[in-house]
Design an enzyme around this catalytic site. Sequence first.
Site, PDB file in Angstrom:
ATOM      1  N   CYS A  57     -77.760  -9.120 -28.014  1.00 53.49           N
ATOM      2  CA  CYS A  57     -78.416 -10.387 -27.700  1.00 53.49           C
ATOM      3  C   CYS A  57     -79.471 -10.206 -26.602  1.00 53.49           C
ATOM      4  O   CYS A  57     -80.470  -9.534 -26.811  1.00 53.49           O
ATOM      5  CB  CYS A  57     -77.378 -11.447 -27.346  1.00 53.49           C
ATOM      6  SG  CYS A  57     -78.032 -13.143 -27.371  1.00 53.49           S
TER       7      CYS A  57
ATOM      8  N   HIS B 206     -73.458 -11.173 -31.860  1.00 54.47           N
ATOM      9  CA  HIS B 206     -72.384 -10.802 -30.925  1.00 54.47           C
ATOM     10  C   HIS B 206     -71.187 -10.206 -31.676  1.00 54.47           C
ATOM     11  O   HIS B 206     -70.193 -10.893 -31.926  1.00 54.47           O
ATOM     12  CB  HIS B 206     -71.937 -12.025 -30.109  1.00 54.47           C
ATOM     13  CG  HIS B 206     -72.946 -12.473 -29.114  1.00 54.47           C
ATOM     14  ND1 HIS B 206     -72.944 -12.058 -27.807  1.00 54.47           N
ATOM     15  CD2 HIS B 206     -74.011 -13.295 -29.248  1.00 54.47           C
ATOM     16  CE1 HIS B 206     -73.954 -12.610 -27.157  1.00 54.47           C
ATOM     17  NE2 HIS B 206     -74.622 -13.361 -28.008  1.00 54.47           N
TER      18      HIS B 206
ATOM     19  N   GLU C 230     -68.941  -8.364 -30.565  1.00 56.47           N
ATOM     20  CA  GLU C 230     -67.743  -8.372 -29.725  1.00 56.47           C
ATOM     21  C   GLU C 230     -66.886  -9.610 -29.954  1.00 56.47           C
ATOM     22  O   GLU C 230     -65.689  -9.613 -29.630  1.00 56.47           O
ATOM     23  CB  GLU C 230     -68.121  -8.253 -28.237  1.00 56.47           C
ATOM     24  CG  GLU C 230     -68.676  -9.502 -27.579  1.00 56.47           C
ATOM     25  CD  GLU C 230     -70.169  -9.693 -27.777  1.00 56.47           C
ATOM     26  OE1 GLU C 230     -70.776 -10.488 -27.024  1.00 56.47           O
ATOM     27  OE2 GLU C 230     -70.750  -9.074 -28.699  1.00 56.47           O
TER      28      GLU C 230
END
Length: 256
Positions: free
Chosen positions: A118, A221, A223
């Site tokens: 990002c 993202h 994660e």
Amino acid sequence: MRPIIAFTADTLTEPMTAVNDQFADMAPRPLKNAVLAAGGAPLILPFPDDTHLAAEMAAAYVATFDALLLPGGPDVDPTFYGEEPRPEIGRTVYPKDCFELALIKATLAAHKPIMAICRGMQILNVAMGGTLYQDLPSQDPHASLRHAQAAAGQYPTHHVIMKADSSLVGMIGQRAYVNSRHHEAVKDVASGLKVAATAPDGVIEALEDPAHAQILAVQWHPENLWEADRAQLAPFKQLIERAQAGHVAATTAVSA
């Protein structure tokens, strides 16, 4: 031995970004967990408030880790790519930008691998000479998707299409359903990087270096997605592999 994966955090300006913060959607905790699951040892680097220390701290830190992970966060100060702030720009943190720019340059010079997420992709592009859209809705007439999603961060909301010659296509496939939390985006791609994925509206969603050796950057993202979509752990695993290869090479060079 697990390679050391360093990543930066707003630990001096954002109380909610503590490592084990309860706000899992925003804090480094998902990054920590992804790095651990992929086989790395996470190390969080705070930035100095004194911008004159940025280069010195970056030089000191770069010797301590095997790879750098650049996370999401606030907008990038546009003066670093020759622009003044538009009315639509969000919060910026000038000392953080100074430190991350210095850290990126030190990591590139040390030939250590980088993964960026990002904002991380955006500031990496700036550090290497690229530019950004400060605000997609007001600046890019082709940005027809909602890139600042209203859904919770762990839920995907739009697709991305991987380039056939990218490293991502082998890790994730040609098409992936991802989350999207940004209103800034890469505009002019820096020399030394190439586009690895785009959204259906053409917004750049991933960058990498042509040799697939040092840099991989994604706009979404992973994660927040990998526990439900295991393919999203692949970029972290690849970072660990690159870090291990670099660590072995460095150790061999020192021994010789």
